[in-house]
Design a protein around this motif. Structure first.
Motif, PDB file in Angstrom:
ATOM      1  N   VAL A   1      44.142  35.899  50.388  1.00 15.89           N
ATOM      2  CA  VAL A   1      44.541  35.035  49.049  1.00 15.89           C
ATOM      3  C   VAL A   1      43.195  34.308  48.233  1.00 15.89           C
ATOM      4  O   VAL A   1      43.063  34.325  47.376  1.00 15.89           O
ATOM      5  CB  VAL A   1      45.428  34.022  49.675  1.00 15.89           C
ATOM      6  CG1 VAL A   1      45.717  32.924  48.289  1.00 15.89           C
ATOM      7  CG2 VAL A   1      46.707  34.775  49.938  1.00 15.89           C
TER       8      VAL A   1
ATOM      9  N   VAL B   1      39.876  37.059  40.894  1.00 16.59           N
ATOM     10  CA  VAL B   1      40.379  36.651  39.717  1.00 16.59           C
ATOM     11  C   VAL B   1      40.015  35.557  38.988  1.00 16.59           C
ATOM     12  O   VAL B   1      39.819  35.831  37.672  1.00 16.59           O
ATOM     13  CB  VAL B   1      41.996  36.386  39.778  1.00 16.59           C
ATOM     14  CG1 VAL B   1      42.865  35.931  38.532  1.00 16.59           C
ATOM     15  CG2 VAL B   1      42.543  37.694  40.559  1.00 16.59           C
TER      16      VAL B   1
ATOM     17  N   ALA C   1      41.163  36.776  46.786  1.00 20.60           N
ATOM     18  CA  ALA C   1      41.723  37.351  45.264  1.00 20.60           C
ATOM     19  C   ALA C   1      41.655  36.251  44.441  1.00 20.60           C
ATOM     20  O   ALA C   1      41.382  36.714  43.333  1.00 20.60           O
ATOM     21  CB  ALA C   1      43.405  37.740  45.753  1.00 20.60           C
ATOM     22  N   ILE C   2      41.828  34.974  44.945  1.00 25.68           N
ATOM     23  CA  ILE C   2      41.712  33.719  44.040  1.00 25.68           C
ATOM     24  C   ILE C   2      40.377  33.747  43.213  1.00 25.68           C
ATOM     25  O   ILE C   2      40.056  33.652  41.904  1.00 25.68           O
ATOM     26  CB  ILE C   2      42.208  32.452  44.609  1.00 25.68           C
ATOM     27  CG1 ILE C   2      43.652  32.475  44.809  1.00 25.68           C
ATOM     28  CG2 ILE C   2      41.784  31.193  43.420  1.00 25.68           C
ATOM     29  CD1 ILE C   2      44.204  31.227  45.498  1.00 25.68           C
TER      30      ILE C   2
END
Lengths: 102, 637, 228
Positions: free
Chosen positions: B626, B633, B629-630
């Motif tokens: 996560v 992005v 991914a954060i």
């Protein structure tokens, strides 16, 4: 015509749900099922892109096909492991197989 | 075989070192014959090279140029940025060194067969002698500074091993350590000098450095500092003030070793180095003056200490230091030829004196002059040869030392000024005095230790022959100075022209007045020595009582050892205590142990993170995914 | 099921296998399917009615209506699969998800993948899962409590779902056009352009099969040792 975003959001939600299942469940079989949900989400994503953006190259389709194939293999093998675990320990709960600790 | 193949010379003893060191137990006589045969071969090869050199000399090729033979690239970093070649360089200075080193080494090895007979590490002794010869020959034929430095350390190592040959004796081990550390102080200077020269010229090749320096490519101040550092190495190795303290202690080694290493060869490496760089020293006169005054101070100090020392070998050691000082004085006034000539003669008569003292020690097992005396009846050959050596050292005509010392004095008078000349002549007088004292106390008068005297007897031919041979050399070596002798041997102009000198000086006629003064000085010294130490040496005892402080000053070696010991105790050990405390408390206990304990404690605490439950691991992985991914992005742009 | 219903010898054969004695399949499945179907029907019927109404009034097209129905089935089934405590019920809920996914594939104009999905998942994976369930603890204790890190899992799942949705909606996908991918083309290209991956996957399947076999065989050997 359905917008591509619908499929993408659906696949993301499906992935998140599977993610939750993997982390929250105790039974090895339920975890495997959650993994299948995650794989389904990914496959939907692949196919949506293949169908909407990449219909000449087939890459997404082939990937989805392979995802399904590998998932089948994985389930076959993992269930063998689960059965083995159950025979050894009389349980299929992953958090009771915790001998690999300090 | 010729000058281009000079690398063969050190290669032979180097191989012999390995062979004898490893297999001496398997060989008959522990391999000593191998070392001697190898050495004899090297002597033969040196004469082959000498003949070729003579031929080239007659062709006018080698004054002052030498034969620079490139062997191979030893180190090559950065495509020519940093190149160290393995090369040899043979010129007149080398040609003076080669016979000295090899002949004395051969004599010492033959002598050692008798002297070291029955020693426990007999084979090892010959192995290390071979190692020393290999390193010394590498030193004198090396064409670049790194190779020279390597050999420089190699002779230091051999010297260390041989001084500490009787390492079971505490004093020998201490002396070896002292010699190694003291010379190392100078060696650091040498290394700094080498690096400075490389930085300025980009090469290690000696001839290239010399040509760069003499053509003014290097700034004067920079060159002065570099040459002073270089001279620092010579000071350490040649036992000059203030690093002379190791040489008397080095007499703990076997006496033949003292003759070879600490009289004839290794200690003259410094002279060789300065002589090699003499064209550069001629450019920086400040550095050359430092050489001059260092040599002068050393010559005077050592000669004065020789007056009161009671150990026969230590007297000779101080004499060596003093004579090395003479050579540096000669270098300091630019008389390279005179310095090399003195080096040449000194090697023979000082080796002779050392071997003679070894013969005395071997016969009596005594080396305090207080316990000797009257040995002339028991040791006739030793006495005769020792006296020849003493006459040479004192500077009596026809013996070698006279010519070379006279040569030095001549140049000093011409170029060094009257003060230096008078001081040096005074030192020559002192030389004659302490030499006479040594001879009188050892071989004349009444025997003081009758037990030692009664058992004394002349040793075998292995020891007698080198003495006689060296006595002959000590007599005739000085004749090389004469133009006619040089002419007859094929070196036009004698040794004065053989070795590069700024202003060639031909000895076609003898300056009888000058030679007469020098002879009178020597005779006066002998006379004073006779007056004070003849018979029961009554006057010497009176003189000691008359000036006890002066005697104490000299006997305690000007308190320089005490000074150094004090510096070591106070400053270095004090600093070491602080460093040790820092190391123990801060580095070790806080840093190393503390770090380990922290890790250990953290591990003890953090191990519970390893629950063994797969969901926990999966959660950890998921959090990482996560986070990634954060980040992905968020930074997508 | 009476004795005269269906071929009697076949029934006896199945009973002879004895393996189904351990499996609670008939009664439990019956009850589960009926209860689950009822609940799903009760939930789905109003939604269906609303969707039909919207379609009839022209607010959404027929295709969109089918999509929303399939999406509801997929998401509802997935939620059931991860939330229901009874593992048998959860696995039945998964079937709905997988079939819904097949419907979505059809909507995406890839009928071949949809077919494969139904065959592999519906026909293979689910059966395997059910077998594994029955052979472990499904009969004795079909209720399995969730792990203790449920709140963290929820947080992490919401985070990753949010990140993905944000990222996917944030991007510009140009001007996508859906196109039917012809069956024949697909077959031709997968064995021509993708022949090496196909071979690799074939090898992978082979290895998985062997692995499963070895695993099971060793377990038996171990059991025999334990007994003797």
């Amino acid at each position: 015509m359905i917008p591509i975003e619908n499929f993408l959001v659906l696949s993301a939600l499906l992935f998140a749900i599977g993610f939750y299942g993997v982390l929250a469940r105790r039974s090895a079989i339920l975890i495997l099922m959650s993994v299948e949900i995650m794989l389904a989400g990914v496959a939907i994503n692949f196919i949506a892109f293949a169908s909407y953006l990449d219909h000449d190259a087939f890459s997404g389709l082939v990937f989805a096909l392979f995802v399904i194939t590998v998932a089948a293999a994985e389930v076959g093998l993992a269930l063998g492991v689960v059965l083995r675990l159950f025979r050894e320990r009389r349980t299929a709960n992953v958090d009771e197989a915790n001998s690999l600790k300090w | 075989m010729g000058m281009e193949q000079a690398w063969v010379l050190p290669a032979i003893p180097a191989v012999l070192f390995v062979v004898i060191a490893l297999f001496n137990g398997l060989m008959p006589r522990r391999g000593d014959f191998l070392a001697i045969l190898g050495m004899a071969t090297v002597v033969g090869l040196v004469f082959v090279i000498l003949v070729e050199f003579q031929g080239a000399f007659q062709g006018g090729l080698f004054t002052p140029e030498g034969a620079n033979a490139y062997a191979f690239d030893w180190i090559n970093i950065g495509q020519g940025f940093f190149v160290i070649e393995f090369s040899t360089y043979v010129d007149a200075i080398t040609m003076v060194m080669l016979p000295v080193v090899t002949i004395v080494a051969l004599m010492v090895m033959v002598y050692s067969v008798g002297y070291m007979h029955g020693e426990v590490r007999y084979g090892w002794y010959f192995a290390v002698l071979s190692l020393f010869v290999a390193a010394m020959l590498t030193l004198v034929v090396s064409g670049n500074l790194i190779q020279l430095y390597l050999a420089w350390e190699g002779v230091g190592l051999a010297s260390y091993l041989l001084i500490g040959f009787y390492w079971e004796r505490q004093s020998a081990a201490e002396a070896a350590k002292k010699a190694f550390i003291t010379t190392r102080i100078g060696d650091v200077g040498l290394l700094i000098g080498i690096i400075l020269l490389w930085r300025a010229t980009g090469t290690f090749d000696i001839q290239e450095i010399i040509s760069a320096a003499t053509s003014g490519q290097i700034g004067d101040r920079y060159l002065t500092i570099a040459m002073l550092f270089l001279f620092g190495g010579a000071v350490g190795k040649s036992a000059q003030f203030p690093l002379h303290v190791w040489l008397p202690d080095a007499m703990e080694g076997p006496t033949p070793v003292s003759a070879l290493i600490h009289a004839a060869t290794m200690v003259v490496a410094g002279v060789y180095l300065v002589a090699r760089f003499s064209p550069v020293y001629a450019e920086v006169l400040v550095a050359r003056d430092v050489v001059l005054y260092t040599g002068l101070i050393t010559a005077m100090m050592a000669a004065s200490m020789g007056l009161v020392t009671t150990d026969i070998k230590r007297v000779l050691a101080y004499s060596t230091v003093s004579q090395l000082g003479f050579m540096f004085v000669a270098l300091g006034v630019g008389a390279v030829g005179a310095a090399m000539f003195h080096l040449f003669t000194h090697a023979f008569f000082k080796a002779l004196l050392f071997l003679g003292s070894g013969s005395v020690i071997h016969a009596t097992h005594q080396q305090e002059v207080g316990a000797l005396g009257g040995l002339r009846k028991k040791l006739p050959i030793t006495t005769a040869t020792f006296i020849i050596g003493s006459l040479a050292l004192s500077g009596i005509p026809i013996f070698a030392g006279f010519f070379s010392k006279d040569e030095i004095l001549h140049y000093v008078q011409a170029d060094g000024g009257p003060v230096v000349y008078v001081l040096l002549a005074g030192t020559a007088l002192l030389t004659a005095i302490y030499t006479t004292r040594l001879v009188l106390l050892t071989f004349f008068g009444e025997p003081k230790d009758h037990h030692a005297y009664d058992h004394a007897h002349e040793s075998g031919p292995a020891m007698a022959l080198p003495l006689i041979f060296l006595a002959v050399l000590a007599t005739v070596a000085g004749f090389f100075v004469f133009d006619q002798v040089g002419e007859a041997l094929g070196f036009a102009g004698g040794i004065g022209a053989l070795v590069y000198i700024d202003h060639p000086h031909h000895f076609t006629q003898v300056d009888y007045a000058f030679a007469g003064i020098a002879t009178l000085t020597a005779l006066a010294g002998i006379g004073i020595g006779m007056a004070y130490w003849r018979g029961d040496a009554r006057r010497a005892v009176q003189a000691r009582a008359w000036a006890p402080d002066l005697h104490a000053l000299l006997a305690n070696r000007y308190y320089m050892d005490d000074l150094y010991q004090g510096i070591i105790n106070r400053v270095i050990l004090g600093a070491a205590t602080v460093v040790a405390w820092f190391d123990k408390r801060i580095v070790n206990e806080t840093g190393v142990d503390g770090g380990a304990q922290t890790i250990s404690y953290l591990g003890y605490r953090l191990k519970f993170l390893q629950t063994g439950r797969i969901p926990n691991y999966a959660l950890g992985m998921a959090v990482g995914v996560v986070a990634l991914a954060i980040v992905a992005v968020g930074t997508r742009g | 099921m009476g004795a005269g219903y269906g071929p009697p010898d076949l029934t006896r054969t199945i009973e002879d296998l004895r393996v189904f004695d351990r499996l609670p399949l008939p009664s439990q499945l019956d009850r589960t399917i009926m209860a689950g179907g009822t609940i799903a029907g009760l939930v789905a019927a109003p939604v269906l009615i609303v969707l039909l109404g919207l379609q009839i009034t022209g607010t959404i097209s027929a295709v969109e209506m089918v999509f929303y129905m399939a999406a509801g089935v997929v998401l509802g089934g997935a939620l059931g699969a991860v939330l229901i405590k009874n593992i048998v019920h959860a696995s039945l809920s998964l079937i709905a998800t997988l079939l819904g996914v097949a419907a979505l594939y059809l909507l995406l104009l890839t009928e071949f993948i949809a077919l494969v999905q139904v065959l592999v998942y519906g026909g293979g994976v689910i059966i395997l899962l059910l077998f594994a369930l029955m052979m472990t603890n499904a009969q004795d204790d079909p209720i399995v409590q969730d792990g203790s890190q449920k709140p963290f899992a929820f947080g992490v799942a919401v985070l990753i779902g949010g990140v993905f949705v944000t990222a996917l909606l944030d991007a510009q996908w140009g001007d996508p056009t859906a196109a039917v991918i012809p069956f024949v083309d697909f077959g031709a290209r997968i064995f021509r352009d993708f022949s090496v991956p196909v071979i690799i996957v074939a090898v992978l399947l082979d290895i998985a099969l062997t692995g499963a076999f070895v695993n099971a065989r060793r377990a038996e050997a171990h059991d025999e040792e334990g007994r003797s």
